[in-house]
Design a protein around this motif. Structure first.
Motif, PDB file in Angstrom:
ATOM      1  N   GLU A 148      -2.840   1.352   7.271  1.00 47.41           N
ATOM      2  CA  GLU A 148      -3.711   1.334   6.096  1.00 47.41           C
ATOM      3  C   GLU A 148      -3.301   2.444   5.119  1.00 47.41           C
ATOM      4  OE1 GLU A 148      -8.423   1.701   4.835  1.00 47.41           O
ATOM      5  OE2 GLU A 148      -7.842   2.083   6.910  1.00 47.41           O
ATOM      6  N   ARG A 149      -3.017   3.624   5.674  1.00 44.52           N
ATOM      7  CA  ARG A 149      -2.584   4.753   4.835  1.00 44.52           C
ATOM      8  C   ARG A 149      -1.285   4.435   4.099  1.00 44.52           C
ATOM      9  NH1 ARG A 149      -3.160   9.068   9.233  1.00 44.52           N
ATOM     10  NH2 ARG A 149      -5.376   9.579   9.230  1.00 44.52           N
ATOM     11  N   MET A 150      -0.385   3.727   4.797  1.00 43.00           N
ATOM     12  CA  MET A 150       0.885   3.337   4.176  1.00 43.00           C
ATOM     13  C   MET A 150       0.647   2.428   2.974  1.00 43.00           C
ATOM     14  SD  MET A 150       3.713   4.616   5.337  1.00 43.00           S
ATOM     15  CE  MET A 150       5.060   3.480   4.997  1.00 43.00           C
ATOM     16  N   GLU A 151      -0.239   1.461   3.166  1.00 41.49           N
ATOM     17  CA  GLU A 151      -0.534   0.528   2.073  1.00 41.49           C
ATOM     18  C   GLU A 151      -1.166   1.248   0.890  1.00 41.49           C
ATOM     19  OE1 GLU A 151       0.354  -2.676   1.504  1.00 41.49           O
ATOM     20  OE2 GLU A 151       1.573  -2.227   3.259  1.00 41.49           O
ATOM     21  N   ILE A 152      -2.041   2.208   1.209  1.00 36.97           N
ATOM     22  CA  ILE A 152      -2.694   2.994   0.151  1.00 36.97           C
ATOM     23  C   ILE A 152      -1.641   3.804  -0.616  1.00 36.97           C
ATOM     24  CG2 ILE A 152      -4.274   4.931  -0.278  1.00 36.97           C
ATOM     25  CD1 ILE A 152      -5.960   3.864   2.133  1.00 36.97           C
TER      26      ILE A 152
END
Lengths: 204, 204
Positions: A148-152
């Motif tokens: 999720e952090r990567m996508e953000i």
């Protein structure tokens, strides 16, 4: 007549080191601006101090301030509110002092809508491998959280196009020097100082 | 792929000290750009060197180059031509090197028409009293000549609105530092570097 101060907004992807760079700027010589402390509903981390790192507030308190129109910007990020108290910022700019905001990307875009002549600086990782390790290496989080952090982060880098400057955070001291040079230069922009010279022409 | 260099244009009113500041920049450390030497039809002054301060050419030679489309800009100023040879500038930018032009205001505006993403820096006198003394104090000129210079300076200051930055030449060293900071900052402008980051996003 006092010239209105500059609103300087430092933002960038999660984990890029915004807080570290901001602290180093304020500890360095030759800086002359006020730091606008953000407000948040997230839990205080070890070593953080109320009123120094953030104003820590409950969700209820934060929502009351939003309702009262007392936030320059606010955003919900990873389940918590982050925001900038409005009155402090405006008063300081009117006194001719520069205000420095270090905020998340969502918040920065809201500030841009309200203060178009602010100086928007995007802090970037030196390369994406390193960004990935920063995101992954923070601790004991689950894979889904990391993804999720990567996508953000991907979305945030995509938002760079809305900023004025991109500063690489390869070394904190270098990033600090670059940001200080940007601030000095922005004070010399014709659009900001032209009224002084129009006055000089009239007096010729 | 080499990133195209920055075209930096330093201009300002007659007598403000453009040449002195330009020389000091090139003699200072940490500068990494090419100086584009201007061409002129005016007489060589004491201490000036052909090919260093200017390329000194006859009126006939200069007009032949104009006709051949070999000038990035040229202007007639106080009865003489001043201009910038085109080929040198373009070749140097394409090699990824910054090019530094120090030219009269008329010429700078012509460059802006052709190179909109250049960095246009206007050198200003610390105050108008000093500008006046510079114009008057140059030597043994007639009052009408001095008055003409004043009118020209007035018009030039009026043109500041077309520039990106206004740098006060109160002390040469300070003006040099300001200009170097502007150049460093301009290299960090998102509009100039965004394509690198778009590539990074695609590789995520």
């Amino acid at each position: 007549m006092t010239e209105r101060g500059l609103l300087i907004v430092l933002s960038g992807p999660s984990g890029v080191g915004k807080g570290t760079v901001r602290k180093a700027i304020f500890e360095s010589e030759g800086t002359d601006f006020e730091y606008s402390i953000s407000m948040t509903t997230r839990n205080m981390r070890e070593g953080e101090v109320e009123g120094v790192d953030y104003f820590f507030r409950t969700r209820e308190e934060f929502e009351e301030l939003i309702a009262a129109g007392q936030m320059l910007e606010y955003a919900e990020y990873a389940g918590n509110y982050y925001g900038t108290p409005l009155t402090y910022v405006n008063d300081t700019l009117d006194q001719g002092k520069d205000v420095f905001l270090e905020i998340e990307v969502q918040g920065a875009m809201k500030v841009k809508e309200k203060v178009a002549d602010g100086v928007f600086i995007f802090l970037t990782p030196p390369d994406l491998t390193e960004l990935k390790s920063r995101i992954v290496g923070r601790g004991t989080d689950e894979l889904s959280v990391i993804e999720e952090r990567m996508e953000i982060a991907k979305a945030e880098i995509d938002m760079m196009s809305h900023y004025d400057y991109a500063v690489v955070n390869d070394k904190v001291e270098l990033a600090v020097d670059r940001i200080k040079e940007i601030i000095n230069s922005e004070h010399l922009r014709v659009a900001r100082v032209i009224h002084r010279y129009i006055k000089m022409i009239k007096e010729l």
